[in-house]
Design a protein around this motif. Structure first.
Motif, short mmCIF file in Angstrom:
data_model
loop_
_atom_site.label_atom_id
_atom_site.label_comp_id
_atom_site.label_asym_id
_atom_site.label_seq_id
_atom_site.Cartn_x
_atom_site.Cartn_y
_atom_site.Cartn_z
N ALA A 28 26.60 41.83 45.14
CA ALA A 28 26.01 43.06 45.66
C ALA A 28 24.50 43.07 45.45
O ALA A 28 23.74 43.51 46.32
CB ALA A 28 26.65 44.28 45.00
N ARG A 29 24.05 42.58 44.30
CA ARG A 29 22.60 42.52 44.05
C ARG A 29 21.90 41.59 45.01
O ARG A 29 20.71 41.73 45.27
CB ARG A 29 22.36 42.08 42.60
N GLY A 30 22.65 40.62 45.54
CA GLY A 30 22.10 39.71 46.52
C GLY A 30 22.05 40.28 47.92
O GLY A 30 21.59 39.59 48.85
N GLY A 31 22.52 41.51 48.10
CA GLY A 31 22.43 42.17 49.39
C GLY A 31 23.73 42.33 50.13
O GLY A 31 23.77 42.95 51.20
N ALA A 32 24.84 41.79 49.61
CA ALA A 32 26.12 41.92 50.29
C ALA A 32 26.71 43.31 50.08
O ALA A 32 26.39 44.01 49.11
CB ALA A 32 27.09 40.85 49.78
N ASP A 33 27.55 43.71 51.00
CA ASP A 33 28.28 44.98 50.90
C ASP A 33 29.63 44.67 50.27
O ASP A 33 30.57 44.25 50.96
CB ASP A 33 28.45 45.59 52.29
N VAL A 34 29.76 44.88 48.96
CA VAL A 34 30.89 44.35 48.19
C VAL A 34 31.80 45.48 47.73
O VAL A 34 31.35 46.55 47.34
CB VAL A 34 30.38 43.57 46.95
N ARG A 35 33.10 45.19 47.77
CA ARG A 35 34.11 46.05 47.16
C ARG A 35 34.92 45.20 46.19
O ARG A 35 35.13 44.02 46.41
CB ARG A 35 35.05 46.65 48.20
N PHE A 36 35.39 45.86 45.13
CA PHE A 36 36.15 45.17 44.08
C PHE A 36 37.41 45.95 43.74
O PHE A 36 37.38 47.18 43.61
CB PHE A 36 35.30 45.01 42.81
N HIS A 37 38.52 45.26 43.59
CA HIS A 37 39.69 45.80 42.92
C HIS A 37 40.57 44.64 42.47
O HIS A 37 40.08 43.50 42.40
CB HIS A 37 40.45 46.85 43.75
N ALA A 38 41.82 44.91 42.09
CA ALA A 38 42.63 43.86 41.46
C ALA A 38 44.10 44.05 41.77
O ALA A 38 44.55 45.16 42.10
CB ALA A 38 42.40 43.86 39.94
N THR A 39 44.85 42.98 41.63
CA THR A 39 46.30 43.09 41.68
C THR A 39 46.78 43.78 40.41
O THR A 39 46.07 43.87 39.41
CB THR A 39 46.97 41.70 41.80
N THR A 40 48.03 44.25 40.44
CA THR A 40 48.52 45.03 39.32
C THR A 40 50.03 44.89 39.18
O THR A 40 50.74 44.64 40.16
CB THR A 40 48.17 46.53 39.48
N ARG A 41 50.50 45.09 37.97
CA ARG A 41 51.94 45.10 37.72
C ARG A 41 52.55 46.47 38.01
O ARG A 41 53.78 46.63 37.96
CB ARG A 41 52.23 44.72 36.27
N SER A 42 51.75 47.47 38.31
CA SER A 42 52.25 48.84 38.48
C SER A 42 52.91 49.04 39.83
O SER A 42 52.25 48.94 40.87
CB SER A 42 51.09 49.84 38.34
N PRO A 43 54.22 49.36 39.85
CA PRO A 43 54.87 49.71 41.11
C PRO A 43 54.63 51.18 41.43
O PRO A 43 55.10 52.07 40.72
CB PRO A 43 56.34 49.41 40.82
N ILE A 44 53.89 51.44 42.48
CA ILE A 44 53.46 52.80 42.82
C ILE A 44 53.93 53.11 44.24
O ILE A 44 53.77 52.29 45.15
CB ILE A 44 51.93 52.94 42.74
N GLU A 45 54.49 54.30 44.42
CA GLU A 45 54.86 54.73 45.76
C GLU A 45 53.60 54.88 46.62
O GLU A 45 52.56 55.30 46.12
CB GLU A 45 55.59 56.07 45.71
N VAL A 46 53.71 54.53 47.89
CA VAL A 46 52.57 54.66 48.80
C VAL A 46 52.94 55.60 49.94
O VAL A 46 54.09 55.65 50.38
CB VAL A 46 52.12 53.30 49.36
#
Length: 386
Positions: A299-317
């Motif tokens: 992002a500091r280099g100018g890119a439009d960045v998003r971050f998240h992660a995989t998870t063990r949590s089973p969540i209703e969607v």
């Protein structure tokens, strides 16, 4: 910056969890919901600012809770210049463990590497637990009990969390036990159950092959056409990075930051792969902070960045707004192919970078994750740091 509950808190429904039916999702945490890395890191720094200067320095040990608070704990330790170790549910080679339970979790057993605690506890005065949310305080009390049994009178204890939902009785109990509490936002647990009632029972979730399922009135899953079909392609470029530091083992803050920088240096020099435009960076399960660190550099280099992660949590969607999670992709874990994990709400980017410290042996999980990401994306790079 002042944070408020409405800025951060989104409430989701846990799947098949009778202990606690809701899950508090922090939209800036970078776990379930994609976030700009600077926004996540700013929130972590704001939490660090709540901790007194007496906690700064190498006489403090920060313990981050897996899996959702591993990045929070690492960032807190970096800001304080404190030693850091995270709890884990994974097997750590050569480790002896101190076990404790997180009763409300889908995976209740937690552990710390006892070998490293034996080494560091004589040299520290304070243990600071880092969490995304403290609801009742039971998990931290359990862990304090285990630590006190092993290292009686060795340290004072405190907890720092982004959200705190403890009631007055629990707070008084902690005060009587001389456990200090630091947080950004006070929340009320009763609101969570009411919030879930606003959402309809019909939702949509997707498997990693791109087929979507729609729940009928009986709660059964009927196969329906997915929003987007994609051919089965393994399109990812894979790169190995050296210099891995495992925060499941004790790390010194300066050394860990240097290792994260070394990881980034190798990513930055990856030939023929774009670091511009719209980018998604994905961590895997407990492995969050080094990936977040790299995302911030992009992002500091100018890119439009998003971050998240995989998870063990089973969540209703659920499709309907303002429910926080709309599509989920079940995957075999990269760390154990017999365990299911999830990634939520993938989208289209110019490039996707997957960062993991899972070893190559568990190909099923990586293949499934790449397959899920490739439903929306063509340029995918997997960075293994292990």
């Amino acid at each position: 910056m002042a944070y408020h509950s409405s800025d951060l808190v989104r409430v989701a429904k846990r799947e098949r969890n009778p202990r606690r039916k809701y899950l508090v999702i922090n939209r800036l945490q970078g776990k379930h919901i994609p976030v700009k890395p600077a926004e996540a890191l700013a929130m972590f720094q704001a939490l660090a600012d709540q901790v007194p200067q007496s906690y700064a320095g190498p006489r403090t040990l920060v313990i981050g809770f897996a899996e959702t608070a591993t990045a929070i704990g690492a960032a807190l330790a970096a800001a304080l210049g404190a030693y850091y170790i995270q709890t884990t549910r994974e097997e750590v080679p050569g480790a002896e463990y101190l076990y404790f339970t997180e009763e409300h979790s889908h995976a209740a057993q937690q552990r710390l590497v006892k070998n490293d605690l034996d080494r560091i506890m004589p040299d520290i005065d304070r243990v600071l637990f880092a969490e995304d949310e403290v609801t009742t305080g039971k998990t931290i009390r359990h862990l304090i009990g285990r630590l006190e049994a092993e290292y009686p009178g060795q340290a004072n204890y405190a907890a720092a969390s982004v959200l705190n939902g403890m009631d007055a009785k629990a707070l008084e109990d902690w005060k009587a036990r001389q456990i200090e509490v630091f947080y950004l936002v006070k929340t009320e647990q009763a609101d969570y159950a009411r919030a879930l009632q606003r959402y309809a029972e019909q939702g949509v979730f997707s498997d990693s092959a791109g087929a979507a399922f729609e729940k009928n009135a009986d709660g059964q899953a009927d196969r329906a056409l997915g929003r987007q079909r994609a051919k089965m392609r393994q399109t990812a470029v894979e790169a190995e990075a050296d210099g891995w530091m495992d925060a499941r083992r004790l790390v010194c803050p300066d050394t860990y930051e240097t290792a994260c920088k070394h990881l980034w240096d190798q990513v930055r020099d990856q030939p023929g792969f774009p670091l511009a435009g719209r980018i998604l960076v994905l961590g895997t399960e407990e492995f969050m902070y080094p990936a977040l660190w790299a995302a911030e550099q992009m992002a500091r280099g100018g890119a439009d960045v998003r971050f998240h992660a995989t998870t063990r949590s089973p969540i209703e969607v659920y499709e309907k707004e303002p429910y926080p999670l709309h599509v989920r992709y079940p995957l075999p874990s990269l760390y154990d192919k017999n365990r299911q994990t999830f990634v939520y709400d993938l989208g289209a980017y110019d490039s996707v970078w997957i960062f993991t410290d899972a070893h190559n042996a568990e190909r099923e999980g990586m293949d499934a994750l790449v397959q899920a990401v490739s439903l929306w994306n063509e340029n995918i790079c997997v960075v293994r740091w292990c």
